[in-house]
Design a protein around this motif. Sequence first.
Motif, PDB file in Angstrom:
ATOM      1  N   THR A 177      -8.217  19.227  12.350  1.00  0.00           N
ATOM      2  CA  THR A 177      -7.766  19.769  13.640  1.00  0.00           C
ATOM      3  C   THR A 177      -7.747  18.715  14.745  1.00  0.00           C
ATOM      4  OG1 THR A 177     -10.033  20.473  14.036  1.00  0.00           O
ATOM      5  CG2 THR A 177      -8.543  22.134  13.147  1.00  0.00           C
ATOM      6  N   SER A 178      -8.153  17.480  14.436  1.00  0.00           N
ATOM      7  CA  SER A 178      -8.156  16.437  15.475  1.00  0.00           C
ATOM      8  C   SER A 178      -6.733  15.938  15.739  1.00  0.00           C
ATOM      9  CB  SER A 178      -9.070  15.278  15.058  1.00  0.00           C
ATOM     10  OG  SER A 178      -8.709  14.773  13.797  1.00  0.00           O
ATOM     11  N   ALA A 179      -6.567  15.222  16.853  1.00  0.00           N
ATOM     12  CA  ALA A 179      -5.231  14.762  17.286  1.00  0.00           C
ATOM     13  C   ALA A 179      -4.543  13.908  16.218  1.00  0.00           C
ATOM     14  CB  ALA A 179      -5.355  13.976  18.579  1.00  0.00           C
ATOM     15  N   TYR A 180      -5.327  13.102  15.526  1.00  0.00           N
ATOM     16  CA  TYR A 180      -4.820  12.320  14.391  1.00  0.00           C
ATOM     17  C   TYR A 180      -5.944  12.230  13.372  1.00  0.00           C
ATOM     18  CZ  TYR A 180      -7.335   8.380  16.582  1.00  0.00           C
ATOM     19  OH  TYR A 180      -8.295   7.563  17.123  1.00  0.00           O
ATOM     20  N   VAL A 181      -5.680  11.640  12.232  1.00  0.00           N
ATOM     21  CA  VAL A 181      -6.683  11.582  11.163  1.00  0.00           C
ATOM     22  C   VAL A 181      -6.848  10.131  10.714  1.00  0.00           C
ATOM     23  CG1 VAL A 181      -7.259  12.355   8.824  1.00  0.00           C
ATOM     24  CG2 VAL A 181      -6.046  13.896  10.365  1.00  0.00           C
ATOM     25  N   ILE A 182      -8.081   9.736  10.458  1.00  0.00           N
ATOM     26  CA  ILE A 182      -8.349   8.422   9.878  1.00  0.00           C
ATOM     27  C   ILE A 182      -8.606   8.609   8.387  1.00  0.00           C
ATOM     28  CG2 ILE A 182      -9.963   6.458   9.762  1.00  0.00           C
ATOM     29  CD1 ILE A 182      -8.756   6.187  12.400  1.00  0.00           C
ATOM     30  N   MET A 183      -7.772   7.977   7.582  1.00  0.00           N
ATOM     31  CA  MET A 183      -7.965   8.006   6.132  1.00  0.00           C
ATOM     32  C   MET A 183      -8.651   6.696   5.742  1.00  0.00           C
ATOM     33  SD  MET A 183      -4.939   8.716   3.414  1.00  0.00           S
ATOM     34  CE  MET A 183      -4.433  10.411   3.459  1.00  0.00           C
ATOM     35  N   VAL A 184      -9.886   6.779   5.270  1.00  0.00           N
ATOM     36  CA  VAL A 184     -10.660   5.581   4.942  1.00  0.00           C
ATOM     37  C   VAL A 184     -10.466   5.283   3.448  1.00  0.00           C
ATOM     38  CG1 VAL A 184     -12.922   4.462   5.085  1.00  0.00           C
ATOM     39  CG2 VAL A 184     -12.370   6.352   6.644  1.00  0.00           C
ATOM     40  N   VAL A 185      -9.741   4.202   3.157  1.00  0.00           N
ATOM     41  CA  VAL A 185      -9.426   3.889   1.762  1.00  0.00           C
ATOM     42  C   VAL A 185      -9.678   2.401   1.490  1.00  0.00           C
ATOM     43  CG1 VAL A 185      -7.712   4.126  -0.086  1.00  0.00           C
ATOM     44  CG2 VAL A 185      -7.543   5.600   1.929  1.00  0.00           C
ATOM     45  N   PRO A 186     -10.771   2.070   0.760  1.00  0.00           N
ATOM     46  CA  PRO A 186     -11.059   0.662   0.486  1.00  0.00           C
ATOM     47  C   PRO A 186      -9.888  -0.055  -0.201  1.00  0.00           C
ATOM     48  CG  PRO A 186     -12.932   2.028  -0.126  1.00  0.00           C
ATOM     49  CD  PRO A 186     -11.816   2.966   0.240  1.00  0.00           C
ATOM     50  N   LEU A 187      -9.206   0.633  -1.132  1.00  0.00           N
ATOM     51  CA  LEU A 187      -8.097  -0.001  -1.867  1.00  0.00           C
ATOM     52  C   LEU A 187      -6.755   0.593  -1.416  1.00  0.00           C
ATOM     53  CD1 LEU A 187      -9.748  -0.076  -5.421  1.00  0.00           C
ATOM     54  CD2 LEU A 187      -9.668  -1.925  -3.748  1.00  0.00           C
ATOM     55  N   LEU A 188      -6.577   0.659  -0.106  1.00  0.00           N
ATOM     56  CA  LEU A 188      -5.379   1.284   0.480  1.00  0.00           C
ATOM     57  C   LEU A 188      -4.096   0.639  -0.046  1.00  0.00           C
ATOM     58  CD1 LEU A 188      -4.465   3.338   2.821  1.00  0.00           C
ATOM     59  CD2 LEU A 188      -4.225   1.301   4.220  1.00  0.00           C
ATOM     60  N   PHE A 189      -4.033  -0.685   0.021  1.00  0.00           N
ATOM     61  CA  PHE A 189      -2.822  -1.396  -0.399  1.00  0.00           C
ATOM     62  C   PHE A 189      -2.754  -1.512  -1.920  1.00  0.00           C
ATOM     63  CE2 PHE A 189      -3.668  -3.351   3.895  1.00  0.00           C
ATOM     64  CZ  PHE A 189      -2.669  -2.644   4.546  1.00  0.00           C
ATOM     65  N   GLU A 190      -3.929  -1.776  -2.540  1.00  0.00           N
ATOM     66  CA  GLU A 190      -3.957  -1.966  -4.000  1.00  0.00           C
ATOM     67  C   GLU A 190      -3.463  -0.728  -4.733  1.00  0.00           C
ATOM     68  OE1 GLU A 190      -7.501  -4.472  -2.493  1.00  0.00           O
ATOM     69  OE2 GLU A 190      -6.343  -2.740  -1.832  1.00  0.00           O
ATOM     70  N   ASN A 191      -3.811   0.467  -4.219  1.00  0.00           N
ATOM     71  CA  ASN A 191      -3.422   1.712  -4.897  1.00  0.00           C
ATOM     72  C   ASN A 191      -2.165   2.355  -4.305  1.00  0.00           C
ATOM     73  OD1 ASN A 191      -5.530   1.472  -6.675  1.00  0.00           O
ATOM     74  ND2 ASN A 191      -6.904   2.819  -5.566  1.00  0.00           N
ATOM     75  N   GLY A 192      -1.490   1.626  -3.414  1.00  0.00           N
ATOM     76  CA  GLY A 192      -0.219   2.129  -2.857  1.00  0.00           C
ATOM     77  C   GLY A 192      -0.383   3.325  -1.938  1.00  0.00           C
ATOM     78  N   LEU A 193      -1.614   3.558  -1.434  1.00  0.00           N
ATOM     79  CA  LEU A 193      -1.839   4.726  -0.573  1.00  0.00           C
ATOM     80  C   LEU A 193      -1.371   4.474   0.860  1.00  0.00           C
ATOM     81  CD1 LEU A 193      -5.302   5.872  -1.976  1.00  0.00           C
ATOM     82  CD2 LEU A 193      -3.132   7.052  -2.233  1.00  0.00           C
ATOM     83  N   ASP A 194      -0.992   3.225   1.150  1.00  0.00           N
ATOM     84  CA  ASP A 194      -0.449   2.944   2.494  1.00  0.00           C
ATOM     85  C   ASP A 194       0.873   3.690   2.710  1.00  0.00           C
ATOM     86  OD1 ASP A 194       0.339   1.079   0.442  1.00  0.00           O
ATOM     87  OD2 ASP A 194       1.339  -0.128   1.968  1.00  0.00           O
ATOM     88  N   ARG A 195       1.488   4.159   1.610  1.00  0.00           N
ATOM     89  CA  ARG A 195       2.742   4.938   1.736  1.00  0.00           C
ATOM     90  C   ARG A 195       2.501   6.314   2.368  1.00  0.00           C
ATOM     91  NH1 ARG A 195       3.782   2.637  -3.471  1.00  0.00           N
ATOM     92  NH2 ARG A 195       2.978   4.499  -4.506  1.00  0.00           N
ATOM     93  N   LEU A 196       1.237   6.762   2.353  1.00  0.00           N
ATOM     94  CA  LEU A 196       0.913   8.096   2.874  1.00  0.00           C
ATOM     95  C   LEU A 196       0.589   8.092   4.363  1.00  0.00           C
ATOM     96  CD1 LEU A 196      -1.516   9.390   0.062  1.00  0.00           C
ATOM     97  CD2 LEU A 196       0.948   9.731   0.219  1.00  0.00           C
ATOM     98  N   VAL A 197       0.486   6.897   4.968  1.00  0.00           N
ATOM     99  CA  VAL A 197      -0.010   6.831   6.346  1.00  0.00           C
ATOM    100  C   VAL A 197       1.060   6.330   7.320  1.00  0.00           C
ATOM    101  CG1 VAL A 197      -2.342   6.393   5.448  1.00  0.00           C
ATOM    102  CG2 VAL A 197      -0.955   4.458   6.196  1.00  0.00           C
ATOM    103  N   ASN A 198       0.846   6.634   8.613  1.00  0.00           N
ATOM    104  CA  ASN A 198       1.780   6.183   9.652  1.00  0.00           C
ATOM    105  C   ASN A 198       1.468   4.774  10.131  1.00  0.00           C
ATOM    106  OD1 ASN A 198       1.149   9.286  10.085  1.00  0.00           O
ATOM    107  ND2 ASN A 198       3.280   8.960  10.599  1.00  0.00           N
ATOM    108  N   LYS A 199       0.168   4.452  10.133  1.00  0.00           N
ATOM    109  CA  LYS A 199      -0.275   3.126  10.604  1.00  0.00           C
ATOM    110  C   LYS A 199      -1.378   2.624   9.685  1.00  0.00           C
ATOM    111  CE  LYS A 199       1.461   1.915  14.753  1.00  0.00           C
ATOM    112  NZ  LYS A 199       1.920   0.568  15.041  1.00  0.00           N
ATOM    113  N   THR A 200      -1.416   1.311   9.476  1.00  0.00           N
ATOM    114  CA  THR A 200      -2.531   0.742   8.710  1.00  0.00           C
ATOM    115  C   THR A 200      -3.409  -0.089   9.640  1.00  0.00           C
ATOM    116  OG1 THR A 200      -1.165  -1.159   8.072  1.00  0.00           O
ATOM    117  CG2 THR A 200      -1.262   0.690   6.524  1.00  0.00           C
ATOM    118  N   LEU A 201      -4.720   0.133   9.520  1.00  0.00           N
ATOM    119  CA  LEU A 201      -5.696  -0.574  10.352  1.00  0.00           C
ATOM    120  C   LEU A 201      -6.657  -1.322   9.434  1.00  0.00           C
ATOM    121  CD1 LEU A 201      -7.302  -1.257  12.916  1.00  0.00           C
ATOM    122  CD2 LEU A 201      -8.344   1.013  12.786  1.00  0.00           C
TER     123      LEU A 201
END
Length: 202
Positions: A105-129
């Motif tokens: 329910t928050s304004a945006y969501v932080i998805m914490v993913v150690p292997l964000l790029f390695e597992n291709g999960l960056d495709r699910l997000v609007n911004k990568t930090l």
Amino acid sequence: MAKFIVGLTGGIGSGKTTVANLFADKGITLVDADIVARQVVEPQSPGLQQIKQHFGEHICNTDGSLNRAVLRNIIFADDKELQWLNNLLHPLIRQTMLQQVAQATSAYVIMVVPLLFENGLDRLVNKTLVVDVAPEIQISRTSQRDNVPDSQVEQIITSQISRKDRLAKADDVIDNQGDLADLTVSVDALHNQYLKLAQQTL
């Protein structure tokens, strides 16, 4: 309603958890891949049932929970078994994370993913930090935290995407080589930026 998602990542010992918790302090929902990975193999879960069917009852402890040490020994000795496990768990983890994002329910969501790029999960997000620190800081922090030799930490760093590639893929970077006060300033600035971006995507 589409949610604005920020994918938070960084190498081992970079301080991802500290940064994530600073966002959580602002009321932002965290969806953590490591926590979800444990949830999808909890006792009675469909994930654990399938693991049990595949590997046998001995994969579980007497209380019905997954015996991670036994599983680790099997998959590290056999690439095919590791592949089987990844094929089972990755879609379950992805699906559960997206469900948790949808419920946030928050304004945006932080998805914490150690292997964000390695597992291709960056495709699910609007911004990568990316939380970034020098490798020598990663090694000293992790070896102290986990009480493991430097060589083991170096091995983990080598198995992850290189620092250069991670930074090249990042939309935003937090340099976590200063103190908590510096970190808080960085998080405050990004929080305001993400609130504006989330508004625009509504």
